[in-house]
Design a protein around this motif. Structure first.
Motif, mmCIF file in Angstrom:
data_model
loop_
_atom_site.group_PDB
_atom_site.id
_atom_site.type_symbol
_atom_site.label_atom_id
_atom_site.label_comp_id
_atom_site.label_asym_id
_atom_site.label_seq_id
_atom_site.Cartn_x
_atom_site.Cartn_y
_atom_site.Cartn_z
ATOM 1 N N GLY A 151 0.816 -1.213 0.000
ATOM 2 C CA GLY A 151 0.000 0.000 0.000
ATOM 3 C C GLY A 151 0.844 1.254 0.000
ATOM 4 N N ALA A 152 1.945 1.251 0.768
ATOM 5 C CA ALA A 152 2.826 2.417 0.816
ATOM 6 C C ALA A 152 3.434 2.707 -0.551
ATOM 7 C CB ALA A 152 3.928 2.192 1.852
ATOM 8 N N ALA A 153 3.751 1.661 -1.300
ATOM 9 C CA ALA A 153 4.317 1.859 -2.635
ATOM 10 C C ALA A 153 3.337 2.605 -3.537
ATOM 11 C CB ALA A 153 4.676 0.503 -3.247
ATOM 12 N N PHE A 154 2.065 2.221 -3.497
ATOM 13 C CA PHE A 154 1.058 2.904 -4.319
ATOM 14 C C PHE A 154 0.881 4.354 -3.881
ATOM 15 C CE2 PHE A 154 -0.165 -1.450 -5.332
ATOM 16 C CZ PHE A 154 -0.473 -1.348 -6.671
ATOM 17 N N VAL A 155 0.839 4.586 -2.572
ATOM 18 C CA VAL A 155 0.636 5.947 -2.075
ATOM 19 C C VAL A 155 1.817 6.841 -2.443
ATOM 20 C CG1 VAL A 155 0.423 7.361 -0.002
ATOM 21 C CG2 VAL A 155 -0.903 5.246 -0.205
ATOM 22 N N LEU A 156 3.021 6.361 -2.220
ATOM 23 C CA LEU A 156 4.206 7.170 -2.480
ATOM 24 C C LEU A 156 4.352 7.495 -3.962
ATOM 25 C CD1 LEU A 156 6.775 5.486 -0.068
ATOM 26 C CD2 LEU A 156 5.681 7.725 0.191
ATOM 27 N N VAL A 157 4.113 6.506 -4.812
ATOM 28 C CA VAL A 157 4.227 6.755 -6.256
ATOM 29 C C VAL A 157 3.168 7.754 -6.715
ATOM 30 C CG1 VAL A 157 3.952 5.709 -8.540
ATOM 31 C CG2 VAL A 157 5.343 4.571 -6.804
ATOM 32 N N SER A 158 1.941 7.590 -6.245
ATOM 33 C CA SER A 158 0.864 8.484 -6.677
ATOM 34 C C SER A 158 1.035 9.894 -6.140
ATOM 35 C CB SER A 158 -0.496 7.923 -6.254
ATOM 36 O OG SER A 158 -0.602 7.881 -4.846
ATOM 37 N N TRP A 159 1.708 10.048 -4.992
ATOM 38 C CA TRP A 159 1.809 11.355 -4.343
ATOM 39 C C TRP A 159 3.086 12.093 -4.696
ATOM 40 C CZ3 TRP A 159 -2.129 13.736 -2.247
ATOM 41 C CH2 TRP A 159 -1.910 14.892 -1.495
ATOM 42 N N LEU A 160 4.187 11.366 -4.871
ATOM 43 C CA LEU A 160 5.485 12.011 -5.014
ATOM 44 C C LEU A 160 6.065 11.995 -6.429
ATOM 45 C CD1 LEU A 160 7.257 10.644 -1.791
ATOM 46 C CD2 LEU A 160 6.067 12.828 -2.086
ATOM 47 N N CYS A 161 5.593 11.098 -7.264
ATOM 48 C CA CYS A 161 6.223 10.915 -8.578
ATOM 49 C C CYS A 161 5.452 11.629 -9.691
ATOM 50 C CB CYS A 161 6.337 9.432 -8.905
ATOM 51 S SG CYS A 161 7.394 8.519 -7.740
ATOM 52 N N GLY A 162 6.163 11.888 -10.761
ATOM 53 C CA GLY A 162 5.561 12.534 -11.917
ATOM 54 C C GLY A 162 4.742 11.576 -12.762
ATOM 55 N N PRO A 163 4.069 12.108 -13.776
ATOM 56 C CA PRO A 163 3.167 11.291 -14.599
ATOM 57 C C PRO A 163 3.839 10.098 -15.264
ATOM 58 C CG PRO A 163 2.800 13.622 -14.999
ATOM 59 C CD PRO A 163 4.017 13.529 -14.135
ATOM 60 N N GLN A 164 5.077 10.263 -15.749
ATOM 61 C CA GLN A 164 5.743 9.164 -16.439
ATOM 62 C C GLN A 164 6.057 8.019 -15.486
ATOM 63 O OE1 GLN A 164 5.048 9.490 -19.771
ATOM 64 N NE2 GLN A 164 7.117 8.724 -20.107
ATOM 65 N N VAL A 165 6.548 8.358 -14.292
ATOM 66 C CA VAL A 165 6.854 7.313 -13.307
ATOM 67 C C VAL A 165 5.566 6.639 -12.836
ATOM 68 C CG1 VAL A 165 7.834 6.854 -11.031
ATOM 69 C CG2 VAL A 165 8.956 8.469 -12.573
ATOM 70 N N GLN A 166 4.534 7.428 -12.609
ATOM 71 C CA GLN A 166 3.243 6.847 -12.226
ATOM 72 C C GLN A 166 2.742 5.872 -13.288
ATOM 73 O OE1 GLN A 166 0.207 9.625 -11.097
ATOM 74 N NE2 GLN A 166 1.523 10.755 -9.687
ATOM 75 N N ALA A 167 2.847 6.281 -14.544
ATOM 76 C CA ALA A 167 2.383 5.424 -15.630
ATOM 77 C C ALA A 167 3.202 4.143 -15.696
ATOM 78 C CB ALA A 167 2.459 6.177 -16.954
ATOM 79 N N ALA A 168 4.528 4.267 -15.581
ATOM 80 C CA ALA A 168 5.382 3.087 -15.636
ATOM 81 C C ALA A 168 5.041 2.127 -14.495
ATOM 82 C CB ALA A 168 6.850 3.496 -15.572
ATOM 83 N N PHE A 169 4.849 2.667 -13.299
ATOM 84 C CA PHE A 169 4.508 1.835 -12.143
ATOM 85 C C PHE A 169 3.159 1.161 -12.341
ATOM 86 C CE2 PHE A 169 2.641 1.287 -7.892
ATOM 87 C CZ PHE A 169 3.629 0.508 -7.288
ATOM 88 N N ALA A 170 2.157 1.930 -12.768
ATOM 89 C CA ALA A 170 0.811 1.383 -12.941
ATOM 90 C C ALA A 170 0.781 0.301 -14.010
ATOM 91 C CB ALA A 170 -0.167 2.505 -13.298
ATOM 92 N N TYR A 171 1.421 0.563 -15.144
ATOM 93 C CA TYR A 171 1.447 -0.454 -16.205
ATOM 94 C C TYR A 171 2.217 -1.684 -15.760
ATOM 95 C CZ TYR A 171 -0.843 2.186 -19.926
ATOM 96 O OH TYR A 171 -1.779 2.834 -20.697
ATOM 97 N N GLY A 172 3.311 -1.482 -15.013
ATOM 98 C CA GLY A 172 4.063 -2.629 -14.522
ATOM 99 C C GLY A 172 3.234 -3.492 -13.588
ATOM 100 N N VAL A 173 2.471 -2.849 -12.706
ATOM 101 C CA VAL A 173 1.620 -3.587 -11.768
ATOM 102 C C VAL A 173 0.552 -4.381 -12.512
ATOM 103 C CG1 VAL A 173 -0.159 -3.323 -9.983
ATOM 104 C CG2 VAL A 173 2.005 -2.088 -9.787
ATOM 105 N N VAL A 174 -0.086 -3.745 -13.488
ATOM 106 C CA VAL A 174 -1.158 -4.424 -14.226
ATOM 107 C C VAL A 174 -0.598 -5.586 -15.043
ATOM 108 C CG1 VAL A 174 -2.881 -4.157 -16.046
ATOM 109 C CG2 VAL A 174 -2.688 -2.437 -14.245
ATOM 110 N N TRP A 175 0.519 -5.353 -15.726
ATOM 111 C CA TRP A 175 1.161 -6.460 -16.446
ATOM 112 C C TRP A 175 1.499 -7.603 -15.487
ATOM 113 C CZ3 TRP A 175 0.760 -7.476 -21.237
ATOM 114 C CH2 TRP A 175 0.862 -6.520 -22.248
ATOM 115 N N PHE A 176 2.000 -7.248 -14.305
ATOM 116 C CA PHE A 176 2.371 -8.285 -13.345
ATOM 117 C C PHE A 176 1.154 -9.104 -12.905
ATOM 118 C CE2 PHE A 176 2.859 -9.679 -8.925
ATOM 119 C CZ PHE A 176 3.940 -10.547 -9.072
ATOM 120 N N LEU A 177 0.037 -8.441 -12.643
ATOM 121 C CA LEU A 177 -1.175 -9.169 -12.263
ATOM 122 C C LEU A 177 -1.649 -10.088 -13.386
ATOM 123 C CD1 LEU A 177 -3.172 -6.351 -10.427
ATOM 124 C CD2 LEU A 177 -2.221 -8.420 -9.381
#
Length: 238
Positions: A151-177
């Motif tokens: 949960g902390a990983a999602f909060v920190l990425v959504s709050w502290l990172c820019g759009p490109q990093v957020q997108a990379a993280f989100a797509y990586g998570v979805v691909w992983f699932l």
């Protein structure tokens, strides 16, 4: 700036559309997710995230079907247990038992739909909210630590990172699932061929429905592979 303006801006940020990343970034995150799923040594660690989704699926469907949820345990060997009360048979119990192996893939499919629609921030915040709700029902220290870190990983990425990093993280998570949801049914099939896992979800479903466990194992395969195909197509075509 008054509080109402701040709340409005925050709401618009969550529900608004974010620009789609480039196709190469989507492909790279898919390759990284595949590398997190394929090697056995890596999978022994990353499988914990799939277990969170698996047990979360059991828990969510148990509540939606009117059962009483007693608690969830996540273990360091990547196994888990969700305990609920209610009728020992019937549609609610069947849906609850069927939700585990299908949950990672269906969550990935839902995530792919959000990303294809440009709702990256909504996906990140929604995942954090689901993990927070799940944390309330965790009944062991290792499980609590795992869910808090995720949960902390999602909060920190959504709050502290820019759009490109957020997108990379989100797509990586979805691909992983999506990719990670394919492997557990194959592992279950291998265990069952060697006489293991007599109380697996497939065997429980067989006892509940009088439909052979092999059918339920096939059902898990169909859901995971169809979700991967559909979710992958949505993301790459976005």
């Amino acid at each position: 700036m008054d509080s109402s303006t701040t709340a409005t801006d925050l709401w618009n940020r969550v529900v608004g559309n974010q620009p789609h990343p480039s196709t190469w970034l989507i492909a790279v995150t898919g390759a990284v997710a595949l590398a997190a799923v394929t090697p056995y040594g890596v999978w022994r660690i990353t499988r914990n995230a799939i277990t969170i989704a698996h047990e979360g699926g059991h828990a969510l469907v148990a509540l939606l079907s009117g059962r009483r949820l007693d608690g969830i345990r996540l273990h360091s060997d990547t196994s888990g247990l969700t305990v609920s009360r209610g009728r020992p048979s019937g549609i609610g119990m069947v849906l609850t038992a069927a939700a585990g192996y299908t949950a990672p893939s269906l969550l990935g499919l839902a995530g792919a739909a959000l990303l294809a629609a440009g709702h990256t921030t909504a996906l990140l915040w929604g995942a954090a909210a689901l993990l927070a709700a799940m944390l309330v029902m965790i009944r062991n220290a290792y499980g609590a630590l795992t869910v808090v870190v995720a949960g902390a990983a999602f909060v920190l990425v959504s709050w502290l990172c820019g759009p490109q990093v957020q997108a990379a993280f989100a797509y990586g998570v979805v691909w992983f699932l999506l990719l990670g949801g394919v492997r557990p049914p194959f592992e279950l099939g291998r265990k069952r061929r060697h006489g293991g896992a007599p109380d697996s979800d497939a065997d429980q479903l067989a006892r509940l429905t009088s439909v052979p466990a092999a059918f339920w194992l096939l059902f898990f395969h169909v859901v995971s592979l169809a979700s991967l195909a559909g979710g992958g197509r949505w993301m790459l075509a976005a």
